[in-house]
Structures are given as C-alpha cells and as structure tokens.
Design a protein around this motif. Structure first.
Motif, PDB file in Angstrom:
ATOM      1  N   TYR A   1     -59.928  25.418  60.335  1.00 48.55           N
ATOM      2  CA  TYR A   1     -61.261  26.056  59.663  1.00 48.55           C
ATOM      3  C   TYR A   1     -60.624  26.843  58.094  1.00 48.55           C
ATOM      4  O   TYR A   1     -61.348  26.475  57.148  1.00 48.55           O
TER       5      TYR A   1
ATOM      6  N   GLN B   1     -71.670  22.444  54.465  1.00 47.42           N
ATOM      7  CA  GLN B   1     -71.071  21.939  55.839  1.00 47.42           C
ATOM      8  C   GLN B   1     -69.710  22.980  55.972  1.00 47.42           C
ATOM      9  O   GLN B   1     -69.338  23.318  56.762  1.00 47.42           O
TER      10      GLN B   1
ATOM     11  N   ASN C   1     -70.631  26.753  57.107  1.00 46.35           N
ATOM     12  CA  ASN C   1     -71.046  26.899  58.336  1.00 46.35           C
ATOM     13  C   ASN C   1     -70.099  26.665  59.044  1.00 46.35           C
ATOM     14  O   ASN C   1     -69.934  27.280  60.175  1.00 46.35           O
ATOM     15  N   LYS C   2     -68.972  25.862  58.647  1.00 46.78           N
ATOM     16  CA  LYS C   2     -67.720  25.865  59.440  1.00 46.78           C
ATOM     17  C   LYS C   2     -67.136  27.183  59.597  1.00 46.78           C
ATOM     18  O   LYS C   2     -66.500  27.592  60.601  1.00 46.78           O
TER      19      LYS C   2
ATOM     20  N   TRP D   1     -69.026  29.953  61.470  1.00 45.66           N
ATOM     21  CA  TRP D   1     -68.858  29.869  62.893  1.00 45.66           C
ATOM     22  C   TRP D   1     -67.423  30.513  63.366  1.00 45.66           C
ATOM     23  O   TRP D   1     -67.294  31.212  64.237  1.00 45.66           O
ATOM     24  N   TYR D   2     -66.324  30.181  62.671  1.00 40.21           N
ATOM     25  CA  TYR D   2     -65.115  30.751  63.075  1.00 40.21           C
ATOM     26  C   TYR D   2     -65.003  32.184  62.954  1.00 40.21           C
ATOM     27  O   TYR D   2     -64.387  32.768  63.864  1.00 40.21           O
TER      28      TYR D   2
END
Length: 334
Positions: free
Chosen positions: A25, A72, A75-76, A79-80
């Motif tokens: 991430y 992208q 969002n990654k 999320w982490y």
C-alpha cells in the motif's frame, strides 16, 4: 511477534514501538525484514497495548511515483488507513505531505512527520504543523545545531522527536536518492530488479577510506541526552532491521544516559563496518561542546579529523587473533 515479546519483556521504559506496514500500500524508507499483514499488526498492537506501550506504523515512503494522487491509488491507501485505524494503531509516520493532510482530515491517529521529510528549519516545521502534524521527527542533520533546534522548538507547539543513533553521513549526497530507491524497492509494484544497493556500499567505502566521517555523523550520545531536554523529552532509537537484543542494548544505554563501550555498537546505519573501528564512547565527553560552537566549515576546522586520530582504534587480524591498534598508525585509513 517473538521480537516484540522480547523487547517488551526486556525493558519497562519503552514508551512506544514502531514497525513498517504492508508495503503493498505504502512503502517505507528502510529495507523491510518482513511484510506484516493486518492480522499480524493487530496481534502485535493488542499485545503492545496490554503492556501499556503505544504502536506506531511507519509508512514513510519518500516517493510514491504519483500513485497516491490517482483515484485508484488514493482509494487503496485510504482503505489501508481505515484498517489501521480500526485495529487501534496509535500513530502513523509519513513523509508524504499529502498523507499528513489526509490523515488530519479523516482520522484521530497521531500524525508523525517522518525524518524523511527533512524538517531542518522552523519554517518547514510551521508548514507541517499547519497541515495537521501532531509530532515532527527533526532531520538529524541539525542534531548538533542548537540554535536551529531551539528555533524549531519556539516556532511550533506540536511535539518534536529526535533520532539519536542514525549513523548516516553528515550532509550525505546520496540521502534523497537512496530513500527514493528504498521507497520503490520496498513499496507497491512494479518491483525493481536491481543488482545491488549502490548508495549503501558507496556510503560504507567513504567511511572506511575517511574514518572522520564516523564522528561527523549527527548521532547523539546517551550521555548528551540531557543537553536536549529543553528541545524535547522524546527520543527515537533507529534500528528496526536489527535483532531485539541489539535494540534493547540501545534502550538501556539511552535510559541510563551512559554507555561504556564502542560507540559503533549503538549506531544504526554502518553495521557492516562495526567490527572495523573501535570508538570509545566515554572519550567523546567534550565533543558536544565543540560541536555546539562549530560553524560546519570542515576544511578550516579539522576538529573531527584530530579527534578520530586521537581516540579511534582499528581492528587488525593476525591469523585468528584480532587486536586493536591506533588509527594514526594506519595512516588514517583502513
């Protein structure tokens, strides 16, 4: 987990521990010994909290290649961060300014500005505090510049940390490039297929050929901690690529504010040349007073060169027996 258990059973004086997150991430500025998954991070965080110790995740990539600014990539990362927040992580260390603002806006976790943000002036510290930083780890390059440290302390109300045992070259010409390399080599793909770490081995060769660089490195001796307590009472020990017994040796030295042995034992960076030089830590007692007055014009000063020739010894192997001899007898090189 075993390493954390060793650490937290070995000292009652540890305030917080830190480890790298999952490099899929966000990368980090150091080589990863492992890539802990979220379950492992949660297990270790719960154990640390049971011991009354805070857990910090280091996501201090100095370069994301712009991925975090794409939908992208954003969002990654978000999320982490969400998962780390759910786990109960106490603080996150980042070097990317965008992440400072992102964390300040959406999370309650303490935001720590990494040493890889190179905060070396009051102006830069003010910028990061304005973005939402709770704590700033000051660039070690100014560890011996007390007027600058005091100016930084006066300019911000957030917490400061000082990294005490980094053994990197003072004003290292490879520093930015090296940490960018680590950030990509130990971060999200595509993974690099490199033959070797040019920067690391170049760094070692410079110190082997010019040992005065060992004392120019802006480390802080355990005995000198007291000189910094008007700046901060929070000191960070580098060394997450080392074994727990090495870390605990450092913890005890800095807790006791005393170490009777080879200074090289305490330094994080040059572990591959630790067995070449013996720097008697107790003989450096007057050095900080000189460095406080130093204008960093090495070509005119020569203090570090004289100091290294006076006190440093080098290991010499004769057959199977290893002995120490003065550096001066080797002509200043090894």
């Amino acid at each position: 987990m075993e390493g954390l258990e060793d650490l937290l059973s070995g000292s009652q004086d540890i305030y917080a521990v830190y480890m790298a997150g999952t490099p899929d991430y966000v990368g980090t500025g150091r080589t990863n010994l492992s890539a802990p998954g979220l379950e492992e991070i949660q297990e270790q965080t719960e154990f640390a909290h049971e011991k009354g110790v805070k857990m910090e995740i280091v996501l201090n990539s100095s370069c994301m290649g712009g991925q975090h600014l794409t939908p992208q990539g954003f969002n990654k990362v978000k999320w982490y961060f969400d998962r780390l927040n759910d786990i109960g992580i106490d603080s996150i260390t980042v070097a990317e300014p965008y992440f400072v603002e992102m964390l300040a806006k959406d999370y309650d976790m303490e935001i720590v500005v990494s040493v890889l943000s190179f905060v070396d002036s009051p102006q830069k510290a003010e910028f990061y505090e304005g973005m939402g930083a709770d704590t700033i780890v000051v660039d070690p390059a100014v560890n011996r510049d007390f007027s600058k440290l005091e100016a930084i302390r006066e300019s911000v109300s957030c917490n400061l940390k000082l990294l005490v045992n980094e053994g990197c070259l003072y004003q290292c010409p490879f520093r930015y490039a090296h940490f960018n390399f680590f950030s990509h080599a130990n971060g999200p793909g595509p993974k690099l297929n490199v033959l070797d770490d040019y920067y690391y081995y170049k760094c070692l060769s410079l110190r082997i050929n010019d040992p005065q660089q060992l004392v120019k490195s802006p480390w802080i001796r355990p005995e000198d901690i007291k000189e910094y307590k008007h700046i901060t009472d929070t000191f960070k020990i580098g060394g997450r690529t080392h074994f727990p017994n090495w870390i605990l040796n450092n913890v005890q030295a800095y807790i006791q504010e005393s170490y009777d042995g080879n200074l090289m034992d305490l330094l994080d960076c040059p572990k591959d040349i630790r067995d070449l030089f013996y720097i008697p830590n107790k003989e450096l007692g007057n050095a900080l007073e000189q460095w406080k007055r130093c204008d960093k014009n090495c070509s005119k000063c020569g203090y570090c060169k004289r100091l290294i020739e006076k006190i440093v010894q080098v290991y010499s192997t004769d057959g199977t027996e290893q002995t120490l001899q003065p550096l001066k007898s080797t002509g200043g090189t090894t």
